[in-house]
Design a protein around this motif. Structure first.
Motif, PDB file in Angstrom:
ATOM      1  N   ILE A 435      17.862 -25.091 -25.722  1.00 40.34           N
ATOM      2  CA  ILE A 435      17.070 -26.269 -25.348  1.00 40.34           C
ATOM      3  C   ILE A 435      16.554 -26.134 -23.924  1.00 40.34           C
ATOM      4  O   ILE A 435      15.378 -26.393 -23.644  1.00 40.34           O
ATOM      5  N   LEU A 436      17.434 -25.715 -23.029  1.00 35.31           N
ATOM      6  CA  LEU A 436      17.030 -25.540 -21.635  1.00 35.31           C
ATOM      7  C   LEU A 436      15.939 -24.485 -21.511  1.00 35.31           C
ATOM      8  O   LEU A 436      14.925 -24.695 -20.819  1.00 35.31           O
ATOM      9  N   PHE A 437      16.108 -23.357 -22.224  1.00 33.58           N
ATOM     10  CA  PHE A 437      15.095 -22.313 -22.145  1.00 33.58           C
ATOM     11  C   PHE A 437      13.778 -22.773 -22.771  1.00 33.58           C
ATOM     12  O   PHE A 437      12.695 -22.360 -22.328  1.00 33.58           O
ATOM     13  N   GLY A 438      13.865 -23.635 -23.786  1.00 34.81           N
ATOM     14  CA  GLY A 438      12.643 -24.165 -24.383  1.00 34.81           C
ATOM     15  C   GLY A 438      11.785 -24.899 -23.370  1.00 34.81           C
ATOM     16  O   GLY A 438      10.559 -24.767 -23.356  1.00 34.81           O
ATOM     17  N   TYR A 439      12.439 -25.679 -22.503  1.00 37.67           N
ATOM     18  CA  TYR A 439      11.688 -26.380 -21.461  1.00 37.67           C
ATOM     19  C   TYR A 439      11.225 -25.416 -20.367  1.00 37.67           C
ATOM     20  O   TYR A 439      10.113 -25.534 -19.842  1.00 37.67           O
ATOM     21  N   LEU A 440      12.068 -24.449 -20.029  1.00 37.84           N
ATOM     22  CA  LEU A 440      11.667 -23.464 -19.024  1.00 37.84           C
ATOM     23  C   LEU A 440      10.523 -22.590 -19.532  1.00 37.84           C
ATOM     24  O   LEU A 440       9.680 -22.133 -18.746  1.00 37.84           O
ATOM     25  N   HIS A 441      10.486 -22.387 -20.846  1.00 34.51           N
ATOM     26  CA  HIS A 441       9.419 -21.560 -21.413  1.00 34.51           C
ATOM     27  C   HIS A 441       8.054 -22.184 -21.187  1.00 34.51           C
ATOM     28  O   HIS A 441       7.049 -21.478 -21.062  1.00 34.51           O
ATOM     29  N   GLY A 442       8.015 -23.517 -21.129  1.00 39.30           N
ATOM     30  CA  GLY A 442       6.745 -24.178 -20.810  1.00 39.30           C
ATOM     31  C   GLY A 442       6.250 -23.795 -19.429  1.00 39.30           C
ATOM     32  O   GLY A 442       5.043 -23.615 -19.215  1.00 39.30           O
ATOM     33  N   LEU A 443       7.182 -23.650 -18.499  1.00 40.69           N
ATOM     34  CA  LEU A 443       6.802 -23.210 -17.154  1.00 40.69           C
ATOM     35  C   LEU A 443       6.367 -21.749 -17.168  1.00 40.69           C
ATOM     36  O   LEU A 443       5.441 -21.359 -16.446  1.00 40.69           O
ATOM     37  N   LEU A 444       7.014 -20.936 -18.007  1.00 38.88           N
ATOM     38  CA  LEU A 444       6.580 -19.540 -18.175  1.00 38.88           C
ATOM     39  C   LEU A 444       5.152 -19.484 -18.718  1.00 38.88           C
ATOM     40  O   LEU A 444       4.353 -18.628 -18.307  1.00 38.88           O
ATOM     41  N   ASN A 445       4.845 -20.407 -19.636  1.00 38.89           N
ATOM     42  CA  ASN A 445       3.484 -20.457 -20.180  1.00 38.89           C
ATOM     43  C   ASN A 445       2.464 -20.741 -19.083  1.00 38.89           C
ATOM     44  O   ASN A 445       1.374 -20.151 -19.067  1.00 38.89           O
ATOM     45  N   LEU A 446       2.811 -21.656 -18.185  1.00 42.78           N
ATOM     46  CA  LEU A 446       1.898 -21.957 -17.083  1.00 42.78           C
ATOM     47  C   LEU A 446       1.745 -20.749 -16.159  1.00 42.78           C
ATOM     48  O   LEU A 446       0.638 -20.434 -15.713  1.00 42.78           O
ATOM     49  N   TYR A 447       2.861 -20.084 -15.882  1.00 43.75           N
ATOM     50  CA  TYR A 447       2.789 -18.885 -15.038  1.00 43.75           C
ATOM     51  C   TYR A 447       1.939 -17.814 -15.718  1.00 43.75           C
ATOM     52  O   TYR A 447       1.114 -17.150 -15.058  1.00 43.75           O
ATOM     53  N   ALA A 448       2.109 -17.650 -17.023  1.00 47.29           N
ATOM     54  CA  ALA A 448       1.316 -16.669 -17.766  1.00 47.29           C
ATOM     55  C   ALA A 448      -0.169 -17.020 -17.705  1.00 47.29           C
ATOM     56  O   ALA A 448      -1.028 -16.139 -17.599  1.00 47.29           O
ATOM     57  N   LEU A 449      -0.476 -18.320 -17.760  1.00 41.17           N
ATOM     58  CA  LEU A 449      -1.866 -18.764 -17.719  1.00 41.17           C
ATOM     59  C   LEU A 449      -2.548 -18.341 -16.424  1.00 41.17           C
ATOM     60  O   LEU A 449      -3.745 -18.016 -16.426  1.00 41.17           O
ATOM     61  N   PHE A 450      -1.807 -18.329 -15.336  1.00 39.96           N
ATOM     62  CA  PHE A 450      -2.388 -17.978 -14.039  1.00 39.96           C
ATOM     63  C   PHE A 450      -2.251 -16.491 -13.716  1.00 39.96           C
ATOM     64  O   PHE A 450      -2.636 -16.057 -12.629  1.00 39.96           O
ATOM     65  N   THR A 451      -1.718 -15.708 -14.650  1.00 42.08           N
ATOM     66  CA  THR A 451      -1.582 -14.259 -14.435  1.00 42.08           C
ATOM     67  C   THR A 451      -2.135 -13.487 -15.629  1.00 42.08           C
ATOM     68  O   THR A 451      -1.581 -12.458 -16.020  1.00 42.08           O
ATOM     69  N   LEU A 452      -3.211 -13.983 -16.210  1.00 42.18           N
ATOM     70  CA  LEU A 452      -3.761 -13.366 -17.420  1.00 42.18           C
ATOM     71  C   LEU A 452      -4.340 -11.976 -17.163  1.00 42.18           C
ATOM     72  O   LEU A 452      -4.548 -11.211 -18.108  1.00 42.18           O
ATOM     73  N   THR A 453      -4.606 -11.658 -15.922  1.00 40.73           N
ATOM     74  CA  THR A 453      -5.156 -10.334 -15.632  1.00 40.73           C
ATOM     75  C   THR A 453      -4.095  -9.238 -15.689  1.00 40.73           C
ATOM     76  O   THR A 453      -4.427  -8.054 -15.620  1.00 40.73           O
ATOM     77  N   THR A 454      -2.831  -9.627 -15.811  1.00 43.90           N
ATOM     78  CA  THR A 454      -1.758  -8.648 -16.012  1.00 43.90           C
ATOM     79  C   THR A 454      -1.745  -8.259 -17.485  1.00 43.90           C
ATOM     80  O   THR A 454      -1.363  -9.069 -18.340  1.00 43.90           O
ATOM     81  N   THR A 455      -2.164  -7.052 -17.790  1.00 43.74           N
ATOM     82  CA  THR A 455      -2.326  -6.640 -19.190  1.00 43.74           C
ATOM     83  C   THR A 455      -1.367  -5.535 -19.597  1.00 43.74           C
ATOM     84  O   THR A 455      -1.479  -5.003 -20.699  1.00 43.74           O
ATOM     85  N   ALA A 456      -0.430  -5.167 -18.730  1.00 37.71           N
ATOM     86  CA  ALA A 456       0.490  -4.070 -19.055  1.00 37.71           C
ATOM     87  C   ALA A 456       1.631  -4.576 -19.926  1.00 37.71           C
ATOM     88  O   ALA A 456       1.904  -5.779 -20.015  1.00 37.71           O
TER      89      ALA A 456
END
Length: 514
Positions: A435-456
């Motif tokens: 459950i905790l990671f589920g909420y943290l994953h939302g923050l990971l999604n936001l971080y991923a959104l701002f780092t889309l140029t990382t393609t490796a």
């Protein structure tokens, strides 16, 4: 009328009584000997703002309107957030697998299995090949780095695998897939990762989707291999695939849409892919001018839908796969999240099928639903709206409503994992972390959104994997070590699944043996 009576009247009638007193020219006292002057206005004492006082004061219409507005906003937000979950429960219950035809159009002998591999874990590759070869495809093609071709061939010969091994100079999954496609001579091509494990009759069930001539590609259920002694990362990988599979089945069952046809194992009509148009499309996929090595399954899914083909999911068979069960799992999650954003933005920018009425449910769940993140923000908003909407309710009512909301949130976190908990009730201990990671994953999604140029690739270095894994006198020890590890690993932990529904599939006996 006495002064005491006037006070009582003011208390009961509130502002109305005060106005009456202000306008009266004079009032006789009880003994009729004294007059109360208009300037001596009698006001009711201040009272706490309660529902009863609001009713007495005539303010109830505005109060009710405010409460109703908050409740309406709460339920609208709730519906936007959880309608897809409720629909998903019914869709997964009602979804029926594709039946096996008495005289099928395609059999295992019509299939070529393509396995692009980095040869990172030789023992897993051997175990994967055993499962695939047992399904009896016409041909199996392995594509790896040139430096490891001879070693892979030796390993396959040692296990009596009749496979074709090809090499590429640079490890690039798309280039590896194209290299193998040029060698395919069957009507169906199945791409499979080197860490998937099929049940014995897997291909029979998978090929049933092609009885529909409009289906161009498809896959099956998947689940993460559970280690003998799982840790929290292993469980997070299990819960990720459980949720992912349920979400895909929901959209595919309702309107035929799917976010991504997973590249772990997917079957395609060869005619769709074996042509110059697809070769160019697949190898020239990019994001903001950067060529993409990752996101291959997103690109394939987009290509199928844009050409008018359907994609189907067969739920009668379930494969096992392995994910990182260490902190590298976080890197995998980031790579998947970036692929999700990039793929969806590419579809929304370059394609039109996603907004057609045919795929209206997919539009809501896949393309609009992606913006309902992070979950902690949405659920926090719901709690805030509920909190202010029930301020004028009794304490008991507020407690009941808050408990119901908390129970609902817990249900949403557990419902997709119920089949796994039925099989492994001891894993409930990981639920708080999930459950905790589920909420943290939302923050990971936001971080991923701002780092889309990382393609490796986040969890492995392809440059290192291109080097020969063993040379000269190191070859034999590596082969012996690999075979020893394979013997230790089999039979596969858990149960590879077949069956008519999810629960019976999970309880089926192990089918893939060496």
């Amino acid at each position: 009328m006495s002064v005491r009576s006037l006070h009582l009247e003011a208390l009961v009638r509130g502002p109305v009584a005060s106005r009456t007193l202000d306008t009266a020219p004079h009032v006789h006292a009880a003994d009729n000997s004294a007059l109360i002057a208009p300037s001596h206005t009698i006001h009711a004492p201040p009272r706490a703002h309660t529902l009863f006082s609001s009713i007495v004061a005539g303010r109830v219409p505005a109060l009710v309107a405010g409460m109703l507005n908050l409740f309406c906003l709460f339920w609208v937000t709730f519906a936007l957030r959880y309608t897809r979950l409720i629909a998903g429960i019914f869709a997964n219950i009602l979804y029926k697998p594709y039946p096996l035809a008495k005289d099928p159009k395609f059999r295992a002998c019509d299939v070529t299995v393509v396995i692009p591999t980095t040869f990172k874990t030789p023992a897993e590759l051997v175990q994967c090949l055993r499962c695939i070869v047992n399904c009896g495809p016409a041909e199996v093609i392995i594509v790896t780095a040139v430096g490891n071709v001879s070693l892979v061939r030796d390993l396959c010969a040692l296990n009596s695998f009749h496979v074709k091994v090809l090499g590429v100079e640079k490890l690039n999954k798309r280039s590896q897939m194209i290299r193998a496609l040029q060698e395919v001579a069957t009507e169906i091509t199945v791409f499979a990762d080197d860490d998937v494990f099929w049940p014995r009759h897997y291909l029979e069930h998978l090929l049933a989707i092609f009885e529909d001539s409009q289906v161009g590609a498809g896959g099956t259920r998947q689940r993460t291999r559970r280690n003998a002694s799982p840790n929290v990362f292993n469980f997070l990988g299990i819960s990720y695939l459980e949720r992912r599979v349920r979400n895909n089945i929901t959209t595919n069952a309702i309107d035929g849409s799917i976010s991504t046809l997973s590249g772990r194992t997917a079957a395609y009509r060869t005619q769709i892919l074996k042509n110059e148009e697809f070769y160019w499309y697949f190898t020239h996929d990019s994001w903001l001018g950067r060529p993409l090595n990752t996101d291959d399954d997103k690109c394939l899914t987009r290509f199928l839908y844009s050409r008018g083909w359907k994609i189907a999911l067969q739920t009668a068979a379930v494969l096992e796969t392995s994910l990182e069960h260490n902190p590298k799992y976080i890197q995998q999650c980031l790579r998947w999240a970036r692929a999700h954003w990039r793929g969806n933005f590419t579809v929304m920018t370059n394609e039109s099928y996603w907004r057609s009425l045919e795929y209206c449910w997919g539009t809501y769940v896949i393309y609009l639903g992606q913006f309902q993140t992070p979950a902690i923000l949405i659920d926090g908003t719901l709690f805030t709206l509920l909190y202010f909407a029930v301020q004028d309710c009794s304490k008991c009512t507020r407690t009941v409503l808050f408990c119901c909301f908390a129970a609902w949130l817990l249900f949403t976190k557990v419902v997709k994992l119920l089949p796994h908990f039925c099989r492994y009730p001891e894993d409930i201990r990981f639920l708080p972390a999930s459950i905790l990671f589920g909420y943290l994953h939302g923050l990971l999604n936001l971080y991923a959104l701002f780092t889309l140029t990382t393609t490796a690739w986040g969890s492995q270095s392809l440059g290192e994997l291109e080097r020969p894994k063993a040379q000269d006198d190191q070859v034999v020890p590596l082969l012996m070590e690999t075979m020893a590890e394979v013997s230790y690993m089999e039979p596969t932990p858990g149960k590879v699944m077949e069956g008519d529904d999810y629960f019976s599939a999970m309880l089926a006996p192990v089918q893939c043996q060496g």
